[in-house]
Design an enzyme around this catalytic site. Structure first.
Site, PDB file in Angstrom:
ATOM      1  N   GLU A 217     -11.031  -0.494   2.874  1.00  0.00           N
ATOM      2  CA  GLU A 217     -11.148  -1.184   2.040  1.00  0.00           C
ATOM      3  C   GLU A 217     -10.722  -2.716   2.224  1.00  0.00           C
ATOM      4  OE1 GLU A 217     -11.465   0.533  -2.037  1.00  0.00           O
ATOM      5  OE2 GLU A 217     -10.760   2.244  -0.891  1.00  0.00           O
TER       6      GLU A 217
ATOM      7  N   LYS B 245      -8.430  -4.774  -0.639  1.00  0.00           N
ATOM      8  CA  LYS B 245      -7.280  -4.154  -1.283  1.00  0.00           C
ATOM      9  C   LYS B 245      -6.232  -5.162  -1.112  1.00  0.00           C
ATOM     10  CE  LYS B 245      -6.801  -0.135  -2.519  1.00  0.00           C
ATOM     11  NZ  LYS B 245      -6.394   1.285  -2.615  1.00  0.00           N
TER      12      LYS B 245
ATOM     13  N   GLU C 211      -4.840  12.386  -4.742  1.00  0.00           N
ATOM     14  CA  GLU C 211      -4.893  11.446  -3.653  1.00  0.00           C
ATOM     15  C   GLU C 211      -3.707  11.973  -2.883  1.00  0.00           C
ATOM     16  OE1 GLU C 211      -4.389   7.351  -4.439  1.00  0.00           O
ATOM     17  OE2 GLU C 211      -5.676   7.325  -6.033  1.00  0.00           O
TER      18      GLU C 211
END
Length: 489
Positions: free
Chosen positions: A323, A326, A268
């Site tokens: 998103e 989140k 990530e």
């Protein structure tokens, strides 16, 4: 520094293709596909989007059947995840691990090209009570794969956060936390070495920059030209915050034993396009620069660090979509490259050579047939000033081609010799005593030559890369402005 004599030009014209082909093999760029949102496209549409964008690798956070089925027969390589909540069961019951692998991997493979399993995610940071269960869970999952003859194509790892380090600055002082080093990290590294797997690292220069913007240069965080930071412990100089973070991990690993055969995969990394007032640096232009420059580095085979200069690097950008569910600060909901409506938040390409969604790439002919291609990134027609290295070549607006200091002097010299020789750039002004000889540095001279070449070629895609030794900017470089006087508007 540039000696474009006729004889040398003839030698270079023959030798340069071999020199550049001998560079380290390029790594790959994938994407993290999270689904903590209530407004995302259905999996079939998402997979179609990935194919259109040239995204060849995806990392998931679960094993959602509709997603795995949508990825079948696409050629997209997939990393699935066994969530933290299932670690205890997988660690304590081999039968559970076997059933999990049968249900979530074997049932889809090989139509869905699952190539890895992330066992847990940042366990040391988000599920500390399960730390002791991590390596046993990884071992049981691997044993299940072996039983099903899937252990060769499917590797097992577990993403760690940089919080696993007790110290990371300077990079030569990198060391794992005392509670993790011998108890967890050494057994994990032994497991990875024995199974031919890789260490997954989640690394976010954004966090380090945002919390220390008074002492960390934004250019240093975004892979843009900068003065660099010297590590007095190793004598190595860093021009990239991500490189410094990764080398801190490499140093920490080396203190536990000889694990040079264990690759590191950046599982990530990313930069938010929006954030709260206190989240310094969270902006679309910075996100485009960070991701665009990173993609270009990786795909051009120039992703090695000062400690491991020849290492290729596989990277998964975070994330595919914004998103909206989140938790946490605004930035957490704004790491996506795409909005849920599938429009780009900013322009980042996943292949070298321009628009991966059907646009034309470079044939490499303008670069002497060497196949050098332009990086993708912010479309220069609407990019904010200073958006940085992920900038698409354009025939309108202002654009400059500058040297990438992180490429190192050897690669810069090869590219400089080509530009001033077979490439046809006018390099008289950077000869000793000439008007642009000062500053007498490799980066300044290379920037002059690269920019002259780029402007002469009409800024076409493929004329500002030089195998990762250069990239496009839309703000006048800080070097002497006369070196860039040929800019076309």
């Amino acid at each position: 520094m540039a000696l474009p004599g006729r004889l040398r030009a003839l030698i270079l014209a023959v030798a340069l293709p071999l020199l550049f082909l001998s560079a380290s093999e390029a790594g790959t760029v994938g994407i993290n596909y999270g689904r903590v949102a209530n407004d995302l496209p259905n999996p079939a549409a998402v997979v179609q989007l990935m194919k259109q964008q040239g995204i060849a690798q995806v990392k998931l956070y679960d094993t959602e059947p509709t997603v795995l089925r949508a990825l079948a027969n696409t050629g997209i390589k997939v990393v699935v995840a066994l969530p933290n909540e299932q670690l205890l069961a997988a660690a304590s019951r081999p039968s559970y691990a076997l059933a999990w692998v049968r249900r979530n991997v074997a049932a889809y493979y090989p139509a869905t090209q699952i190539q890895g399993i992330a066992v847990g995610n940042e366990v040391f940071a988000s599920a500390k009570n399960l730390t002791a269960q991590l390596v046993p869970a990884m071992t049981n999952v691997h044993a299940a794969l072996a039983r099903l003859s899937l252990d060769k194509p499917v590797k097992v790892s577990s993403p760690i956060a940089l919080t696993a380090l007790a110290g990371s600055y300077p990079p030569s002082a990198g060391v794992f936390r005392e509670d993790l080093a011998q108890a967890v990290m050494k057994p994990m590294l032994d497991f990875l070495a024995q199974t031919g797997s890789y260490l997954m690292v989640n690394a976010y220069p954004f966090f380090a920059y945002s919390g220390n913007a008074d002492v960390i240069s934004l250019d240093y965080a975004l892979f843009r030209p900068n003065a660099g930071v010297l590590d007095s412990g190793s004598g190595l100089k860093y021009y990239s915050l991500l490189d410094a973070q990764l080398d801190a991990v490499f140093t920490a690993v080396s203190k536990l034993g000889n694990y040079n055969a264990v690759r590191v995969v950046v599982s990530e990394t990313g930069w938010p396009s929006k954030g709260d007032a206190k989240e310094t640096g969270a902006a679309a232009a910075n996100a485009a620069a960070y991701n665009g420059n990173l993609v270009r580095r990786v795909l051009s085979g120039n992703a090695g660090t000062p400690r491991r200069p020849d290492a290729d690097m596989d990277v998964y950008l975070f994330a595919l979509f914004n998103e909206n569910q989140k938790p946490g600060p605004t930035s957490e909901r704004n790491y996506g490259v795409f909005y849920p409506n599938q429009q780009k938040v900013y322009d980042v390409e996943f292949v070298l050579g321009g628009n991966s969604a059907g646009g034309g790439g470079s044939s490499g002919k303008d670069n002497g047939g060497l196949g050098w291609q332009d990086n993708g990134g912010v479309n220069a027609g609407n990019a904010p000033a200073g958006a940085g290295g992920g900038v698409k070549a354009t025939s309108t607006g202002e654009a400059w081609c500058v040297a990438n200091a992180m490429a190192g002097e050897e690669r810069l010299q090869k590219a400089l010799d080509y530009a001033c020789g077979p490439g046809g750039a006018d390099c008289k002004a950077i000869q000793p005593g000439a008007s642009c000889f000062e500053p007498n540095t490799m980066v300044a001279h290379a920037s002059y030559a690269f920019n002259d070449y780029y402007q002469r070629k009409g800024r076409t895609i493929g004329t500002c890369d030089f195998a990762g030794a250069a990239y496009v900017v839309n703000q006048a470089p800080s070097e002497s402005s006369r070196s860039f006087a040929r800019t076309i508007t």
